[in-house]
Design a protein around this motif. Structure first.
Motif, PDB file in Angstrom:
ATOM      1  N   PHE A 128      21.931 -23.999 -23.991  1.00  0.00           N
ATOM      2  CA  PHE A 128      21.347 -22.891 -23.425  1.00  0.00           C
ATOM      3  C   PHE A 128      21.582 -22.530 -22.145  1.00  0.00           C
ATOM      4  N   ILE A 129      22.022 -23.352 -21.394  1.00  0.00           N
ATOM      5  CA  ILE A 129      22.062 -23.477 -19.980  1.00  0.00           C
ATOM      6  C   ILE A 129      23.458 -24.126 -19.543  1.00  0.00           C
ATOM      7  N   LEU A 130      23.812 -25.241 -19.846  1.00  0.00           N
ATOM      8  CA  LEU A 130      25.182 -25.740 -18.993  1.00  0.00           C
ATOM      9  C   LEU A 130      26.290 -25.118 -19.751  1.00  0.00           C
ATOM     10  N   PHE A 131      26.346 -24.702 -21.125  1.00  0.00           N
ATOM     11  CA  PHE A 131      27.631 -24.297 -21.654  1.00  0.00           C
ATOM     12  C   PHE A 131      27.108 -22.752 -21.990  1.00  0.00           C
ATOM     13  N   ASN A 132      26.388 -22.021 -21.446  1.00  0.00           N
ATOM     14  CA  ASN A 132      26.096 -20.945 -21.785  1.00  0.00           C
ATOM     15  C   ASN A 132      26.617 -20.000 -20.285  1.00  0.00           C
ATOM     16  N   ASP A 133      27.567 -19.087 -20.791  1.00  0.00           N
ATOM     17  CA  ASP A 133      28.221 -18.239 -19.394  1.00  0.00           C
ATOM     18  C   ASP A 133      27.063 -17.289 -19.042  1.00  0.00           C
ATOM     19  N   ASP A 134      26.148 -17.075 -19.486  1.00  0.00           N
ATOM     20  CA  ASP A 134      25.271 -16.060 -19.055  1.00  0.00           C
ATOM     21  C   ASP A 134      24.089 -16.851 -17.968  1.00  0.00           C
ATOM     22  N   SER A 135      24.269 -18.020 -18.067  1.00  0.00           N
ATOM     23  CA  SER A 135      23.025 -18.850 -17.288  1.00  0.00           C
ATOM     24  C   SER A 135      23.349 -18.757 -15.683  1.00  0.00           C
ATOM     25  N   GLY A 136      24.628 -18.447 -15.425  1.00  0.00           N
ATOM     26  CA  GLY A 136      25.053 -18.467 -13.989  1.00  0.00           C
ATOM     27  C   GLY A 136      25.333 -19.844 -13.360  1.00  0.00           C
ATOM     28  N   LEU A 137      25.170 -20.836 -14.124  1.00  0.00           N
ATOM     29  CA  LEU A 137      25.374 -21.868 -13.284  1.00  0.00           C
ATOM     30  C   LEU A 137      26.961 -22.455 -13.242  1.00  0.00           C
ATOM     31  N   TRP A 140      30.439 -27.432 -12.771  1.00  0.00           N
ATOM     32  CA  TRP A 140      30.375 -28.849 -12.417  1.00  0.00           C
ATOM     33  C   TRP A 140      28.885 -29.294 -12.623  1.00  0.00           C
ATOM     34  N   VAL A 141      27.926 -28.623 -12.859  1.00  0.00           N
ATOM     35  CA  VAL A 141      26.675 -29.237 -13.015  1.00  0.00           C
ATOM     36  C   VAL A 141      26.604 -29.934 -14.301  1.00  0.00           C
ATOM     37  N   ALA A 142      27.305 -29.611 -15.389  1.00  0.00           N
ATOM     38  CA  ALA A 142      27.503 -30.078 -16.592  1.00  0.00           C
ATOM     39  C   ALA A 142      28.003 -31.593 -16.378  1.00  0.00           C
ATOM     40  N   TYR A 143      29.091 -31.627 -15.369  1.00  0.00           N
ATOM     41  CA  TYR A 143      29.634 -32.827 -15.055  1.00  0.00           C
ATOM     42  C   TYR A 143      28.770 -33.982 -14.561  1.00  0.00           C
ATOM     43  N   ILE A 144      27.568 -33.699 -13.856  1.00  0.00           N
ATOM     44  CA  ILE A 144      26.462 -34.255 -13.354  1.00  0.00           C
ATOM     45  C   ILE A 144      25.475 -34.645 -14.500  1.00  0.00           C
ATOM     46  N   TYR A 145      25.242 -33.668 -15.481  1.00  0.00           N
ATOM     47  CA  TYR A 145      24.108 -33.963 -16.313  1.00  0.00           C
ATOM     48  C   TYR A 145      24.586 -34.899 -17.398  1.00  0.00           C
ATOM     49  N   LEU A 146      25.989 -34.633 -17.923  1.00  0.00           N
ATOM     50  CA  LEU A 146      26.405 -35.534 -19.053  1.00  0.00           C
ATOM     51  C   LEU A 146      26.425 -36.875 -18.875  1.00  0.00           C
ATOM     52  N   PRO A 147      27.030 -37.280 -17.632  1.00  0.00           N
ATOM     53  CA  PRO A 147      26.955 -38.832 -17.113  1.00  0.00           C
ATOM     54  C   PRO A 147      25.539 -39.331 -16.943  1.00  0.00           C
ATOM     55  N   CYS A 148      24.755 -38.541 -16.618  1.00  0.00           N
ATOM     56  CA  CYS A 148      23.342 -39.110 -16.604  1.00  0.00           C
ATOM     57  C   CYS A 148      22.874 -39.382 -17.836  1.00  0.00           C
ATOM     58  N   LEU A 149      22.984 -38.577 -18.897  1.00  0.00           N
ATOM     59  CA  LEU A 149      22.498 -38.676 -20.257  1.00  0.00           C
ATOM     60  C   LEU A 149      23.185 -39.842 -20.878  1.00  0.00           C
ATOM     61  N   ALA A 150      24.465 -40.231 -20.570  1.00  0.00           N
ATOM     62  CA  ALA A 150      24.995 -41.205 -20.916  1.00  0.00           C
ATOM     63  C   ALA A 150      24.618 -42.500 -20.526  1.00  0.00           C
ATOM     64  N   LEU A 151      24.106 -42.492 -19.175  1.00  0.00           N
ATOM     65  CA  LEU A 151      23.576 -43.745 -18.761  1.00  0.00           C
ATOM     66  C   LEU A 151      22.386 -44.147 -19.199  1.00  0.00           C
ATOM     67  N   VAL A 152      21.343 -42.943 -19.369  1.00  0.00           N
ATOM     68  CA  VAL A 152      20.121 -43.103 -19.874  1.00  0.00           C
ATOM     69  C   VAL A 152      20.190 -43.942 -21.551  1.00  0.00           C
ATOM     70  N   ALA A 242      14.402 -28.905 -13.872  1.00  0.00           N
ATOM     71  CA  ALA A 242      14.919 -28.126 -12.713  1.00  0.00           C
ATOM     72  C   ALA A 242      15.907 -26.921 -13.117  1.00  0.00           C
ATOM     73  N   LEU A 243      16.962 -27.616 -14.026  1.00  0.00           N
ATOM     74  CA  LEU A 243      17.733 -26.628 -14.702  1.00  0.00           C
ATOM     75  C   LEU A 243      17.079 -25.252 -15.238  1.00  0.00           C
ATOM     76  N   VAL A 244      15.969 -25.676 -16.328  1.00  0.00           N
ATOM     77  CA  VAL A 244      15.216 -24.821 -16.907  1.00  0.00           C
ATOM     78  C   VAL A 244      14.498 -23.790 -15.849  1.00  0.00           C
ATOM     79  N   ALA A 245      13.997 -24.313 -14.792  1.00  0.00           N
ATOM     80  CA  ALA A 245      13.245 -23.455 -13.849  1.00  0.00           C
ATOM     81  C   ALA A 245      14.432 -22.747 -13.199  1.00  0.00           C
ATOM     82  N   PHE A 246      15.511 -23.083 -12.786  1.00  0.00           N
ATOM     83  CA  PHE A 246      16.370 -22.180 -12.314  1.00  0.00           C
ATOM     84  C   PHE A 246      16.914 -21.098 -12.901  1.00  0.00           C
TER      85      PHE A 246
END
Length: 256
Positions: A128-137, A140-152, A242-246
């Motif tokens: 709904f946010i990272l890969f949604n064109d209507d989110s306005g993000l 490159w934000v996805a390239y930070i979020y996905l490695p964080c998920l992989a590390l967790v 933070a992404l949801v709030a943005f």
């Protein structure tokens, strides 16, 4: 003054305190020197070639297995191919019997609650946010979020499936003289810091606590991975919030 006294010079007749302490009678010279009592070294368990490790498991659990055979519970159906040690399940072991991949007693909670929470919330954020064109993000934000998920997820695996520090059974009485303590629950000596985990049913080196979120006991073997998991999951959680709030604030601003 006697002739003996006249024949001895002043230098020969004066003894320092160190010389007097070093002087010994013939009887004292023949007596053996008292030796200091050496402290017993920490015992090292010696195994015959080809013999696997014998872990310090709950003696109560061993009696139950000896009397009525392998325990039949829900673990036996899902971990039927694993070697059970107390309430720990060795999925993959080395040639000496040390676990390479192991599951703890609370693995159903980890698989049924922890993993779905991490993967479910992250999937919703991605869809709904990272890969949604209507989110306005920006992408490159996805390239930070996905490695964080992989590390967790990697840290969670290293905590849940790594040996927390199972200790071998030591019954040598010299261990008690070396500063080890007798543990009646497992019938073994234990070093300082090693404790018996009632839920795991084994003696764990550097035992800290039992974490149901990771499904296993936390000890010397997986403590650093546990700390990394706690930090990583908090970063991922705050990142998601933070992404949801943005997106919500951006929608309110653009709506106005």
């Amino acid at each position: 003054m006697s002739d003996y006294d006249e024949g001895v010079s002043v230098e020969d007749s004066e003894y320092t305190s160190e010389q007097e302490s070093e002087y010994k009678t013939p009887l004292e010279q023949s007596a053996p020197e008292p030796q200091e009592e050496a402290r017993a070294p920490i015992p090292v368990t010696e195994r015959a070639p080809g013999r696997k490790k014998q872990y310090a498991v709950s003696t109560r659990w061993e009696r139950q297995v000896a009397e009525s055979g392998p325990l039949k519970d829900y673990h036996s159906y899902f971990c039927c191919c694993a070697q059970r040690v107390g309430n720990m399940f060795i999925l993959w072991q080395r040639s000496d019997g040390s676990p390479f991949c192991i599951a703890g007693p609370c693995w159903p909670f980890c698989v049924g609650v922890t993993l779905p929470l991490i993967l479910g919330i992250s999937a919703l954020v991605c869809y709904f946010i990272l890969f949604n064109d209507d989110s306005g993000l920006p992408r490159w934000v996805a390239y930070i979020y996905l490695p964080c998920l992989a590390l967790v997820l990697f840290a969670l695996f290293m905590v849940s499936c790594r040996d927390p520090g199972l200790m071998e059974r030591v019954t040598d009485e010299e261990a008690g003289q070396g500063g080890w303590y007798w543990n009646e629950q497992v019938g073994s000596f234990r070093p300082p810091g090693a404790l018996y985990c009632r839920e795991c049913g084994v003696l764990i080196e550097g035992y800290d606590h039992l974490c149901p979120w990771t499904g296993t006991g936390i000890g010397h073997g997986n403590l650093m991975a546990f700390k990394a998991f706690v930090i990583g999951v908090n970063v991922l959680c705050y990142f998601s919030v933070a992404l949801v709030a943005f997106v919500l604030l951006d929608g309110l601003v653009n709506g106005i």
